[in-house]
Design a protein around this motif. Structure first.
Motif, short mmCIF file in Angstrom:
data_model
loop_
_atom_site.label_atom_id
_atom_site.label_comp_id
_atom_site.label_asym_id
_atom_site.label_seq_id
_atom_site.Cartn_x
_atom_site.Cartn_y
_atom_site.Cartn_z
N LYS A 227 -31.59 8.85 29.40
CA LYS A 227 -31.32 7.53 30.00
C LYS A 227 -29.88 7.47 30.51
O LYS A 227 -29.60 6.90 31.58
CB LYS A 227 -31.55 6.43 28.96
N GLY A 228 -28.96 8.06 29.74
CA GLY A 228 -27.57 8.05 30.16
C GLY A 228 -27.37 8.80 31.47
O GLY A 228 -26.66 8.33 32.36
N LEU A 229 -27.99 9.98 31.58
CA LEU A 229 -27.85 10.76 32.82
C LEU A 229 -28.45 10.01 34.00
O LEU A 229 -27.83 9.92 35.08
CB LEU A 229 -28.55 12.13 32.68
N LEU A 230 -29.64 9.46 33.81
CA LEU A 230 -30.28 8.73 34.92
C LEU A 230 -29.44 7.52 35.31
O LEU A 230 -29.24 7.24 36.51
CB LEU A 230 -31.69 8.31 34.51
N ALA A 231 -28.91 6.81 34.32
CA ALA A 231 -28.05 5.66 34.62
C ALA A 231 -26.80 6.10 35.39
O ALA A 231 -26.41 5.47 36.37
CB ALA A 231 -27.65 4.95 33.31
N GLN A 270 -27.86 -0.17 34.62
CA GLN A 270 -27.34 -0.95 33.50
C GLN A 270 -28.42 -1.16 32.43
O GLN A 270 -28.14 -1.09 31.22
CB GLN A 270 -26.84 -2.31 34.00
N THR A 271 -29.65 -1.38 32.88
CA THR A 271 -30.76 -1.54 31.92
C THR A 271 -30.93 -0.28 31.08
O THR A 271 -31.06 -0.34 29.85
CB THR A 271 -32.07 -1.85 32.68
N LEU A 272 -30.91 0.87 31.75
CA LEU A 272 -31.06 2.14 31.03
C LEU A 272 -29.89 2.37 30.07
O LEU A 272 -30.07 2.83 28.93
CB LEU A 272 -31.14 3.30 32.03
N LEU A 273 -28.69 2.06 30.54
CA LEU A 273 -27.50 2.26 29.69
C LEU A 273 -27.55 1.35 28.46
O LEU A 273 -27.24 1.79 27.34
CB LEU A 273 -26.24 1.99 30.51
N ASP A 274 -27.95 0.10 28.66
CA ASP A 274 -28.06 -0.82 27.53
C ASP A 274 -29.08 -0.30 26.51
O ASP A 274 -28.86 -0.37 25.29
CB ASP A 274 -28.47 -2.22 28.02
N GLN A 275 -30.20 0.22 27.01
CA GLN A 275 -31.23 0.77 26.10
C GLN A 275 -30.66 1.95 25.31
O GLN A 275 -30.88 2.08 24.11
CB GLN A 275 -32.45 1.21 26.90
N ALA A 276 -29.93 2.83 26.02
CA ALA A 276 -29.38 4.02 25.37
C ALA A 276 -28.39 3.63 24.27
O ALA A 276 -28.43 4.17 23.16
CB ALA A 276 -28.71 4.92 26.41
N PHE A 277 -27.51 2.70 24.57
CA PHE A 277 -26.53 2.27 23.56
C PHE A 277 -27.21 1.58 22.39
O PHE A 277 -26.78 1.71 21.24
CB PHE A 277 -25.46 1.37 24.19
N ALA A 278 -28.29 0.85 22.68
CA ALA A 278 -29.00 0.15 21.59
C ALA A 278 -29.64 1.14 20.64
O ALA A 278 -29.81 0.87 19.44
CB ALA A 278 -30.07 -0.77 22.19
#
Length: 408
Positions: A227-231, A270-278
């Motif tokens: 998710k981080g890479l895609l974001a 941003q959605t992907l990054l938020d998911q990854a951090f969560a």
């Protein structure tokens, strides 16, 4: 028509090759088939017109030519093991196989097989997935072209002799290979975003393909780093329309028209990054995406949160140390705490020697020197940067303009 076919080759040849490798099971045979397919296109398209689905047409033409060659060889001498099966395969199997969408991902997983050395994986991927000339790959690795060419030949021979499957692994093997695959996908993206070919600073076909591969990886393994890479790629690609002027000249981040940024891409990132951090397992790609997110959130260049970016780079330096990360951290520090701080950090890096041939290190130093009102030193630094960019293209023109402005 020739120009259209050349453009089709540039845009589609790597995807077609990936499909041919899977269908024919032989890398060398697939490369011959690819060249034969485009020769067929040159012979037939001017008279018959461009087919409705050029990629499918080229895959089919290449496969038929390869099968014809194998049948002729079979009349002369027995074929090696496995080729008879290829000749006996029913037509429907090929027809179904041509519809699979992820052959390029299969090719990346094959190029990233642990039986190959790290250098071989990178060289093979850049050659076969990005389609870079061997000379350009050699320049990127600071190695002789002959060495890189041999590395690629040996890697393909290893894949053939070891019968490494042209397939996406499953289970623990998928997880083991994922770190290298993410690295390679980002390599593809960077080749499209920064372009090692001077006249081709942006290649939307490669950035778009890397993002597509990132989406496929996310379906395979919805890991926080995927998710981080895609974001990260989405955040960076969102700025694509503003990176070059209408005249094709390079536009720095701080001078870009932020109204041209792709807000849908930023929102998805941003959605992907938020998911990854969560999910709590934060790695290098999530950290880089977080930095890109801060740039995307700033409505103007002056509103950029450089202190937080500098802090994230310090974490990234511990997580994934490299000379380029050190340089980016130095730039962030200079932007956050003043140009003198940036100059001190970059000078320290240049003294180590690892970045002496890296144009961005010299141009970043030059920009900070300009801000400090030291034009003579800035000019010298831009001149050094100019020594390390391709002989033509937007990067050279940008540095030449900076140099001219300081000489005026």
């Amino acid at each position: 028509m020739r120009q259209l076919i050349e453009e089709t080759y540039r845009r589609e040849s790597r995807r077609i090759l990936a499909t041919l490798v899977r269908l024919l099971g032989d890398w060398d045979l697939a490369e011959e088939a690819l060249q034969d397919a485009f020769a067929e296109a040159l012979a037939h398209w001017p008279a018959q017109g461009v087919p409705e689905n050029p990629r499918a047409w080229l895959v089919s033409a290449g496969r038929f030519r390869a099968i014809d060659k194998l049948r002729r060889r079979a009349r002369q001498a027995p074929l090696p093991e496995g080729y008879e099966d290829l000749l006996r395969a029913p037509e429907e199997a090929f027809a179904r196989a041509e519809e699979l969408p992820d052959d390029r991902l299969r090719m990346i997983f094959t190029c990233c097989h642990p039986a190959l050395s790290q250098e071989a994986r990178m060289a093979l991927t850049l050659r076969e997935v990005c389609g870079l000339p061997t000379e350009a790959i050699a320049a990127a690795f600071l190695s002789p072209a002959a060495t890189v060419a041999q590395r690629i030949v040996r890697a393909k021979a290893k894949i053939r002799d070891a019968k490494i499957p042209f397939a996406i692994p499953e289970g623990p093997e998928l997880a083991m290979r994922m770190e290298t695959v993410l690295h390679v996908v980002y390599l593809v993206f960077n080749e499209g975003y920064h372009g090692s070919n001077g006249s081709d600073l942006l290649r939307a076909d490669l950035t778009g393909e890397a993002i597509r591969l990132g989406e496929l990886l996310l379906e395979l393994a919805p890991d926080p780093e995927v998710k981080g890479l895609l974001a990260l790629m989405l955040f960076q690609d969102s700025r694509r329309a503003s990176r070059l002027s209408p005249e094709g000249e390079l536009v720095l981040l701080e001078e870009q028209d932020r109204g041209l940024w792709d807000r849908d891409g930023i929102a998805r990132g941003q959605t992907l990054l938020d998911q990854a951090f969560a999910e709590g397992r934060i790695g290098p790609y999530c950290l880089q995406a977080a930095i890109a997110s801060l740039h995307a959130a700033a409505r103007t260049a002056a509103e950029t949160d450089w202190p937080q970016i500098a802090g994230l780079y310090q974490v990234l330096r511990r997580c994934a140390p490299s000379p380029v990360v050190d340089l980016n951290a130095a730039v962030a520090e200079g932007m956050a705490f003043g140009p003198e701080a940036g100059i001190r950090r970059i000078d320290a890096l240049l003294e180590k020697g690892e970045l002496a041939g890296f144009a961005l290190a010299h141009s970043a130093r030059a920009a900070f020197l300009e801000r400090c009102g030291r034009p003579v030193e800035a000019r010298d630094a831009y001149a050094k940067a100019l020594q390390h960019v391709p002989a033509d293209g937007p990067q050279r023109r940008f540095l030449s303009r900076k140099l001219d402005s300081l000489q005026a």
